[in-house]
Design an enzyme around this catalytic site. Structure first.
Site, PDB file in Angstrom:
ATOM      1  N   GLU A   1       0.849  -1.195   0.000  1.00  0.00           N
ATOM      2  CA  GLU A   1       0.000   0.000   0.000  1.00  0.00           C
ATOM      3  C   GLU A   1       0.884   1.243   0.000  1.00  0.00           C
ATOM      4  O   GLU A   1       2.011   1.197   0.478  1.00  0.00           O
ATOM      5  CB  GLU A   1      -0.856   0.046   1.287  1.00  0.00           C
TER       6      GLU A   1
ATOM      7  N   LYS B 199       2.393   4.463   1.563  1.00  0.00           N
ATOM      8  CA  LYS B 199       2.526   4.939   2.938  1.00  0.00           C
ATOM      9  C   LYS B 199       2.164   6.427   2.927  1.00  0.00           C
ATOM     10  O   LYS B 199       2.964   7.278   2.543  1.00  0.00           O
ATOM     11  CB  LYS B 199       3.943   4.738   3.448  1.00  0.00           C
TER      12      LYS B 199
ATOM     13  N   ASP C 114       1.468  10.124   3.936  1.00  0.00           N
ATOM     14  CA  ASP C 114       2.181  10.998   4.864  1.00  0.00           C
ATOM     15  C   ASP C 114       1.185  11.913   5.574  1.00  0.00           C
ATOM     16  O   ASP C 114       1.003  13.068   5.223  1.00  0.00           O
ATOM     17  CB  ASP C 114       3.222  11.812   4.100  1.00  0.00           C
TER      18      ASP C 114
ATOM     19  N   TYR D  98      -7.231   1.864   6.626  1.00  0.00           N
ATOM     20  CA  TYR D  98      -6.391   0.783   6.123  1.00  0.00           C
ATOM     21  C   TYR D  98      -6.238  -0.403   7.066  1.00  0.00           C
ATOM     22  O   TYR D  98      -5.529  -1.344   6.770  1.00  0.00           O
ATOM     23  CB  TYR D  98      -5.016   1.294   5.696  1.00  0.00           C
TER      24      TYR D  98
ATOM     25  N   LYS E 213      10.614   2.784   2.858  1.00  0.00           N
ATOM     26  CA  LYS E 213      10.536   4.221   2.567  1.00  0.00           C
ATOM     27  C   LYS E 213      11.279   4.594   1.300  1.00  0.00           C
ATOM     28  O   LYS E 213      12.177   3.880   0.867  1.00  0.00           O
ATOM     29  CB  LYS E 213      11.133   4.991   3.743  1.00  0.00           C
TER      30      LYS E 213
ATOM     31  N   CYS F  65       8.503  48.716  -2.371  1.00  0.00           N
ATOM     32  CA  CYS F  65       7.997  47.579  -3.142  1.00  0.00           C
ATOM     33  C   CYS F  65       8.788  47.409  -4.443  1.00  0.00           C
ATOM     34  O   CYS F  65       8.906  48.365  -5.215  1.00  0.00           O
ATOM     35  CB  CYS F  65       6.520  47.785  -3.449  1.00  0.00           C
TER      36      CYS F  65
ATOM     37  N   CYS G 171       6.127  48.343  -7.321  1.00  0.00           N
ATOM     38  CA  CYS G 171       5.525  49.670  -7.531  1.00  0.00           C
ATOM     39  C   CYS G 171       6.206  50.768  -6.724  1.00  0.00           C
ATOM     40  O   CYS G 171       5.773  51.912  -6.750  1.00  0.00           O
ATOM     41  CB  CYS G 171       4.036  49.638  -7.202  1.00  0.00           C
TER      42      CYS G 171
ATOM     43  N   CYS H  21       3.219  45.160   0.807  1.00  0.00           N
ATOM     44  CA  CYS H  21       3.050  46.365  -0.003  1.00  0.00           C
ATOM     45  C   CYS H  21       1.614  46.838   0.173  1.00  0.00           C
ATOM     46  O   CYS H  21       0.679  46.131  -0.176  1.00  0.00           O
ATOM     47  CB  CYS H  21       3.318  46.082  -1.480  1.00  0.00           C
TER      48      CYS H  21
ATOM     49  N   CYS I 145      -0.628  48.319  -7.411  1.00  0.00           N
ATOM     50  CA  CYS I 145       0.651  47.611  -7.497  1.00  0.00           C
ATOM     51  C   CYS I 145       0.480  46.498  -8.532  1.00  0.00           C
ATOM     52  O   CYS I 145      -0.388  45.643  -8.398  1.00  0.00           O
ATOM     53  CB  CYS I 145       1.021  47.029  -6.137  1.00  0.00           C
TER      54      CYS I 145
HETATM   55  S1  IVH Z   1      -0.383   0.249   8.915  1.00  0.00           S
HETATM   56  C1  IVH Z   1       0.440  -1.909  12.763  1.00  0.00           C
HETATM   57  N1  IVH Z   1      -0.747   1.339   6.561  1.00  0.00           N
HETATM   58  O1  IVH Z   1       2.766   5.117   8.892  1.00  0.00           O
HETATM   59  C2  IVH Z   1       0.213  -1.301  11.437  1.00  0.00           C
HETATM   60  N2  IVH Z   1       0.280   2.654   8.247  1.00  0.00           N
HETATM   61  O2  IVH Z   1       5.387   4.671  10.190  1.00  0.00           O
HETATM   62  C3  IVH Z   1       0.073   0.118  11.550  1.00  0.00           C
HETATM   63  N3  IVH Z   1       0.820   4.945   7.549  1.00  0.00           N
HETATM   64  O3  IVH Z   1       1.739   5.332  12.214  1.00  0.00           O
HETATM   65  C4  IVH Z   1       0.093   0.973  10.410  1.00  0.00           C
HETATM   66  N4  IVH Z   1       0.039   4.757   5.503  1.00  0.00           N
HETATM   67  O4  IVH Z   1       0.387   6.629  10.490  1.00  0.00           O
HETATM   68  C5  IVH Z   1      -0.270   1.519   7.807  1.00  0.00           C
HETATM   69  N5  IVH Z   1      -1.160   2.185   4.433  1.00  0.00           N
HETATM   70  C6  IVH Z   1      -0.699   2.349   5.684  1.00  0.00           C
HETATM   71  C7  IVH Z   1      -0.144   3.565   6.105  1.00  0.00           C
HETATM   72  C8  IVH Z   1       0.351   3.681   7.411  1.00  0.00           C
HETATM   73  C9  IVH Z   1       0.613   5.549   6.389  1.00  0.00           C
HETATM   74  C10 IVH Z   1       1.462   5.580   8.717  1.00  0.00           C
HETATM   75  C11 IVH Z   1       0.765   5.363  10.016  1.00  0.00           C
HETATM   76  C12 IVH Z   1       1.814   4.789  10.935  1.00  0.00           C
HETATM   77  C13 IVH Z   1       3.072   5.178  10.254  1.00  0.00           C
HETATM   78  C14 IVH Z   1       4.165   4.214  10.649  1.00  0.00           C
END
Ligand code: IVH
Length: 671
Positions: free
Chosen positions: A115, A117, A119, A229, A317, A411, A414, A427, A433
């Site tokens: 999946e 990740k 942010d 998720y 990551k 400015c 202007c 400004c 301006c």
């Molecule tokens: S699963 C025990 N799935 O990443 C499993 N986490 O670095 C728990 N995060 O605290 C998390 N996307 O906030 C999971 N598809 C995803 C995610 C995800 C982002 C975040 C989550 C977690 C952090 C861990």
């Protein structure tokens, strides 16, 4: 409608609204127009107003945000919210998959769900009998902050789970990620900047800052979304895999990402990782890697947890997008709202496939804090689509540093003298301006302002670039002949725009005030100002004291308003605007009353009534009450211990009434 049929109607309306919310916010495929949806929503609100005891917490009307809290309660999680083991190297990933394969009974059953990740920040949503009863942030993993009221305002969080496709467990704790999409983030920051409030550094900060607001109404105004998720805990749930869990979450009405895939081995994981890494900048949300989860839930149980993370999942990551480069120079750039931003121009550097040469240094204070100067070696970061950021400078002990950059005094666009507002440099030449003009024109014609059809971004750009509008009032002198010359204009459209501008030239007072784009003064405040003062002259003439009497106007805003009208260029352009336009007086000042057209100022305390009651009685008779004495004041009512207003009244020869005199006047006009 009687109560019994109201019960049925309310339930039917809720069903429909829930369905359309789901179509809109989760499936992204609306079936109704905004107007059709609004009509349903309004009908439900009206029914609930008539029968308030039928209002329930899971009603779609309850998403607007309730009363502010003084702090967030600390609440326990249903199950610990663990974090993930993480790394960015292929070797670390292979160590992880090997370890899992060795650790499970039947390695041939190993399959992975991969999946994005996201942010953002983790949230737990707890449902009992299908109803959302609690939401909390991750906190220390065991307890988090109870942000239930804020969560209610997020439309992609179901208040009630859907049970058509799959039964709903009696108790269900869902984990998801709160995010703001990149396009919504850009729009939010633009809005904050136009209100002269500091923008967020990135979507993650924006999501965290918006979720952790004590006033749920602020959260409600922010474009938050939640992707579900994981099921943290449940009673009576019967799924065997992560893949099925995602399907179940979808069935219950959660927003679930479309990107997860099922892969067989490390090769599949690496291919997915590479694909998402390349797509990263095109995704609608920010991600900082991928998450790998063992699909089979029974196998997960065999592996268990360490104290901090599950042994069956891993965050793979992306390499950090941070590089080094040197600042060539720093320049001052004027934005659409007049805010002057220091910008670092850097030696070109490739960060994750994109060449970066400039980065905003935000404002004077940020610049001073980072203390970066032309010539300095700096670390630069790029996260997703977001504008590059200068993280800080790298010490070079043997190099002599150049002088620090100073914001210019005038400015760059202007030449008007710049003013300081908190950390910002601005400004103040709002109407003329060039750097601000396109935005001003567009804002002037926008829906909440003068609502001039055909005056959009593209037209504003053309008008300025082709030199037809050099300052805002020039708009009113445009002719169809001039417009026809512009790209994209034909005779009809040129005529239409001229007619639309003409039609907008007798605006209601609040629209005109809103159209000026005074910092912090939006639609609601414009309405209060119009209602309170009645005429444009009264608003322009009001001092800070008088302005703070207006609903929704605090001392900072009052100062902004006074400064706006006092700025000489603005004053000149205001005069030109009002010469060409007939701004209507506001309704409130016109309600025919015995004291209509009379202006009162109250000072000092009264015996038989409070000062605010006295004001209300005068206003009820059509009088206008202001906070400061001028030649236009008709009466000053002076109670005990009057202040300098009395002196001023005497100096200007304004009629002064004492309390008895005021009461006599009320009687005389037949209150
Ligand atoms: S699963 C025990 N799935 O990443 C499993 N986490 O670095 C728990 N995060 O605290 C998390 N996307 O906030 C999971 N598809 C995803 C995610 C995800 C982002 C975040 C989550 C977690 C952090 C861990």
């Amino acid at each position: 409608m009687n109560r019994q049929s109201a019960v049925a109607r309310i339930e039917a309306l809720r069903e429909q609204i829930r369905r359309h919310d789901h179509l809109y916010y989760v499936l992204d495929s609306p079936e109704l127009s905004d107007a059709e949806y609004d009509a349903l929503f309004r009908e439900l609100q009206i029914q609930e107003d008539i029968f308030p005891d039928l209002r329930t917490p899971d009603s779609p009307t309850q998403r607007v945000g309730g009363e502010p809290l003084s702090s967030f309660p600390s609440v326990p999680h249903e199950a610990p919210m663990l974090s993930l083991d993480s790394d960015q190297t292929e070797e670390a990933l292979r160590r992880f998959t090997d370890r899992v394969e060795r650790g499970v009974d039947n390695p041939s059953r190993v399959a992975w769900v991969v999946e994005p990740k996201l942010d953002g920040l983790s949230i737990e949503l707890l449902y009992e009998s299908g109803l959302l009863i609690r939401a909390s942030t991750r906190g220390d993993g065991v307890r988090g902050e109870g942000i239930t009221e804020n969560a209610r305002t997020i439309r992609s969080i179901p208040l009630r789970l859907r049970d058509e496709a799959r039964p709903v467990p009696a108790r269900l704790a869902v984990r998801g990620e709160v995010i703001i999409r990149v396009d919504a983030f850009d729009a939010l920051n633009e809005r904050l900047i136009s209100e002269e409030r500091p923008p967020f550094a990135n979507p993650r900060n924006a999501a965290a800052g918006s979720l952790r607001q004590l006033d749920p109404r602020i959260t409600a105004s922010r474009p938050l979304e939640v992707y579900a998720y994981d099921v943290l805990a449940s009673s009576g749930l019967d799924v065997a895999t992560q893949w099925e869990t995602l399907a179940a979450l979808r069935d219950w009405g959660f927003l679930v990402n479309e990107y997860p895939e099922r892969v067989a081995d490390a090769e599949g994981i690496l291919a997915y990782h590479e694909r998402l890494h390349t797509q990263r900048d095109e995704l609608p949300f920010e991600i900082d890697g991928i998450v790998i989860k063992l699909d089979d839930l029974t196998a997960r149980e065999e592996l268990g947890f360490t104290s901090r993370h599950p042994r069956w999942a891993f965050a793979f990551k992306f390499p950090p997008q941070v590089e080094q480069t040197r600042i060539e120079r720093i320049l001052a750039s004027v934005g659409r709202t007049g805010v002057v931003t220091p910008v670092a121009i850097m030696e070109p550097v490739n960060i994750g496939g994109v060449t970066v040469t400039r980065a905003s240094l935000h404002n004077r204070e940020e610049l001073a804090r980072k203390d970066v100067r032309p010539g300095d070696l700096v670390r630069v970061q790029r996260a997703g689509d977001v504008i590059p950021q200068v993280l800080g400078r790298i010490e070079e002990p043997d190099r002599e540093r150049g002088p620090a950059f100073r914001m210019p005094a005038t400015c760059p666009s202007c030449d008007t003298e710049l003013v300081e507002r908190g950390p910002f440099t601005v400004c103040p030449n709002s109407f003329a301006c060039r750097a601000q003009l396109k935005g001003r024109i567009q804002y002037f014609g926008s829906r909440g302002a003068l609502d001039i059809e055909g005056l959009g971004e593209e037209t504003a750009r053309l008008l300025v670039d082709e030199g037809l509008v050099e300052r805002l009032p020039d708009l009113l002198d445009l002719t169809a002949e001039q417009l026809v010359e512009l790209e994209g204009f034909a005779e009809i459209s040129a005529g239409n725009l001229v007619a639309a501008i003409e039609a907008a030239s007798k605006p209601e007072l609040y629209r005109f005030v809103a159209a000026l784009g005074i910092p912090e003064v939006g639609g609601a405040v414009s309405r209060s100002l119009a209602r309170h003062f009645g005429t444009l002259d009264a608003i322009i003439g009001a001092d800070e004291d008088a302005l703070t009497d207006v609903e929704g106007v605090g001392p900072i805003m009052a100062a902004r308003i006074v400064a706006f009208f006092a700025e000489p260029h603005n004053a000149e352009n205001m005069a030109r605007l009002t010469e060409r336009m007939q701004v209507q007086a506001a309704e409130a000042a016109l309600v025919g009353g015995a004291l209509e057209g009379k202006t009162f100022v109250f000072t000092g305390g009264m015996e038989s009534m409070s000062r605010s009651d006295a004001k209300k009685r005068a206003e009820a008779l059509g009088a206008k009450v202001t906070g400061s004495v001028s030649k236009k004041t008709d009466y000053v009512v002076a109670g005990a211990d009057p202040g300098s207003k009395l002196d001023k009244a005497n100096k200007l020869g304004v009629t002064v009434l004492d309390e008895a005199g005021f009461l006599a006047l009320l009687e005389e006009v037949g209150e």
